[in-house]
Design an enzyme around this catalytic site. Structure first.
Site, PDB file in Angstrom:
ATOM      1  N   ASN A  66      16.031  10.131  -6.482  1.00 24.61           N
ATOM      2  CA  ASN A  66      17.429  10.507  -6.072  1.00 24.61           C
ATOM      3  C   ASN A  66      17.615  11.767  -5.297  1.00 24.61           C
ATOM      4  O   ASN A  66      17.220  13.023  -5.843  1.00 24.61           O
ATOM      5  CB  ASN A  66      18.295  10.439  -7.414  1.00 24.61           C
ATOM      6  N   LYS A 126      20.174  13.060  -3.905  1.00 24.56           N
ATOM      7  CA  LYS A 126      21.118  13.694  -3.722  1.00 24.56           C
ATOM      8  C   LYS A 126      21.817  13.979  -2.566  1.00 24.56           C
ATOM      9  O   LYS A 126      21.236  13.432  -1.653  1.00 24.56           O
ATOM     10  CB  LYS A 126      21.229  15.136  -4.689  1.00 24.56           C
ATOM     11  N   HIS A 154      26.153   7.795 -11.825  1.00 20.96           N
ATOM     12  CA  HIS A 154      25.231   9.109 -12.063  1.00 20.96           C
ATOM     13  C   HIS A 154      26.043  10.207 -12.639  1.00 20.96           C
ATOM     14  O   HIS A 154      27.216  10.218 -12.554  1.00 20.96           O
ATOM     15  CB  HIS A 154      24.616   9.766 -10.666  1.00 20.96           C
ATOM     16  N   GLU A 156      26.314  13.310 -12.199  1.00 19.64           N
ATOM     17  CA  GLU A 156      27.187  14.095 -11.039  1.00 19.64           C
ATOM     18  C   GLU A 156      28.641  13.338 -10.529  1.00 19.64           C
ATOM     19  O   GLU A 156      29.504  13.999 -10.215  1.00 19.64           O
ATOM     20  CB  GLU A 156      26.306  14.569 -10.078  1.00 19.64           C
ATOM     21  N   GLU A 204      19.898   9.378 -18.553  1.00 20.73           N
ATOM     22  CA  GLU A 204      19.765  10.680 -18.244  1.00 20.73           C
ATOM     23  C   GLU A 204      20.546  11.665 -19.037  1.00 20.73           C
ATOM     24  O   GLU A 204      21.727  11.826 -18.561  1.00 20.73           O
ATOM     25  CB  GLU A 204      20.168  10.703 -16.823  1.00 20.73           C
ATOM     26  N   GLY A 208      18.473  18.771 -13.634  1.00 23.35           N
ATOM     27  CA  GLY A 208      18.617  19.927 -12.854  1.00 23.35           C
ATOM     28  C   GLY A 208      18.356  21.291 -13.580  1.00 23.35           C
ATOM     29  O   GLY A 208      18.303  22.461 -13.122  1.00 23.35           O
ATOM     30  N   SER A 219      14.681  16.614 -15.317  1.00 22.80           N
ATOM     31  CA  SER A 219      13.661  17.315 -14.920  1.00 22.80           C
ATOM     32  C   SER A 219      12.187  16.673 -15.299  1.00 22.80           C
ATOM     33  O   SER A 219      11.502  17.146 -15.690  1.00 22.80           O
ATOM     34  CB  SER A 219      13.954  18.675 -15.913  1.00 22.80           C
TER      35      SER A 219
END
Ligand code: PEP
Length: 256
Positions: A11, A13, A98, A100, A170, A176, A216
């Site tokens: 991904n 982003k 996701h 985010e 996730e 991240g 990560s």
């Protein structure tokens, strides 16, 4: 035991322009030219870079994915992209829900369900992202969060329509942050997700569905994560941005 083809997905982003993406794709394909030992790879560049890599990736072991979609096929939705547009741009996969998007753009489980439905209708394989925050984990609510995201995200979808669904577990606290979930935490969550699919949707689907881990992931921890029986691949953010690093993750079975 059911054979599930491992999927290592990147991904990107909001990183890379079209020319940068094309350069990456050429380098990645060269790095994977010796084969991927049965592992499927996928990259999800930003919308504006999809066309720059689609032809390069066609017929390769690296599939193309998008990071989001709008549930309607077309209409007055300024700034949005539909599932048929992604198919025409060469995508096979699309990420849905996701963290985010949930946290920064207010995406709800209901919206996620509409997007999954639209993706499946258009022939895309949706990658449904679910996961708990640190606060939810500390409060002992991990399983109930996963359960709600699954139930509400998949409500009303019959098993036959879900054969192409991929789930990405996730944990938000691992995205991240450099903090990877331990292989034991990952296995526990994946086994739980599989059991909920068996209970709430269908046993056969629970055995065939691929559950990826994201948070990560690096070249250094992928092999251990992949050794867990319910881990069928990874969704990789930061470490997917460099083709050398990403190729090492895809080729996790190789001793370096
Ligand atoms: C992600 O964006 O889905 C992700 C897992 O990011 P990272 O690998 O950087 O934690």
């Amino acid at each position: 035991m059911e054979q599930r083809t491992p999927l290592i997905a990147g991904n990107w982003k909001m990183f890379k322009t079209g020319p940068e993406a094309a350069d990456y794709a050429r380098r990645l394909l060269a790095l994977l030219s010796g084969g991927t030992a049965g592992v499927e790879a996928m990259i999800a560049p930003p919308f504006t870079a999809l066309s720059a890599v689609a032809d390069l990736l066609a017929g390769s072991p690296v599939a193309l994915g998008a990071q989001n979609l709008h549930p309607e096929k077309q209409g007055a939705f300024t700034g949005e992209i539909s599932a048929p547009m992604l198919v025409a741009a060469g995508c096979r996969y699309v990420l849905v829900g996701h963290s985010e998007r949930r946290q920064l753009f207010g995406e709800t489980d209901e919206g996620v369900r509409l997007k999954i439905t639209a993706a499946l209708e258009a022939g895309l394989d949706p990658v449904l992202c679910i996961g708990e925050t640190a606060t939810e984990r500390e409060a002992g609510r991990t399983f109930s969060v996963l359960d709600n995201q699954l139930k509400n995200g998949l409500e009303g979808l019959i098993p036959d329509r879900l054969r192409k669904l991929v789930i990405a577990y996730e944990p938000v606290w691992a995205i991240g942050t450099g903090k990877t979930a331990s292989s034991a935490q990952t296995q526990e969550a994946h086994a739980y997700i599989r059991s909920q699919i068996a209970e709430g949707v269908e046993i056969a689907l629970s055995k065939s569905i691929r559950i990826l881990y994201g948070g990560s992931v690096k070249a250094e921890n992928i092999a251990e994560l992949m050794s867990m029986p319910d881990v069928d691949g990874a969704l990789v953010g930061g470490a997917s941005l460099d083709p050398d690093t990403f190729s090492r993750i895809v080729l996790y079975q190789r001793p370096w």
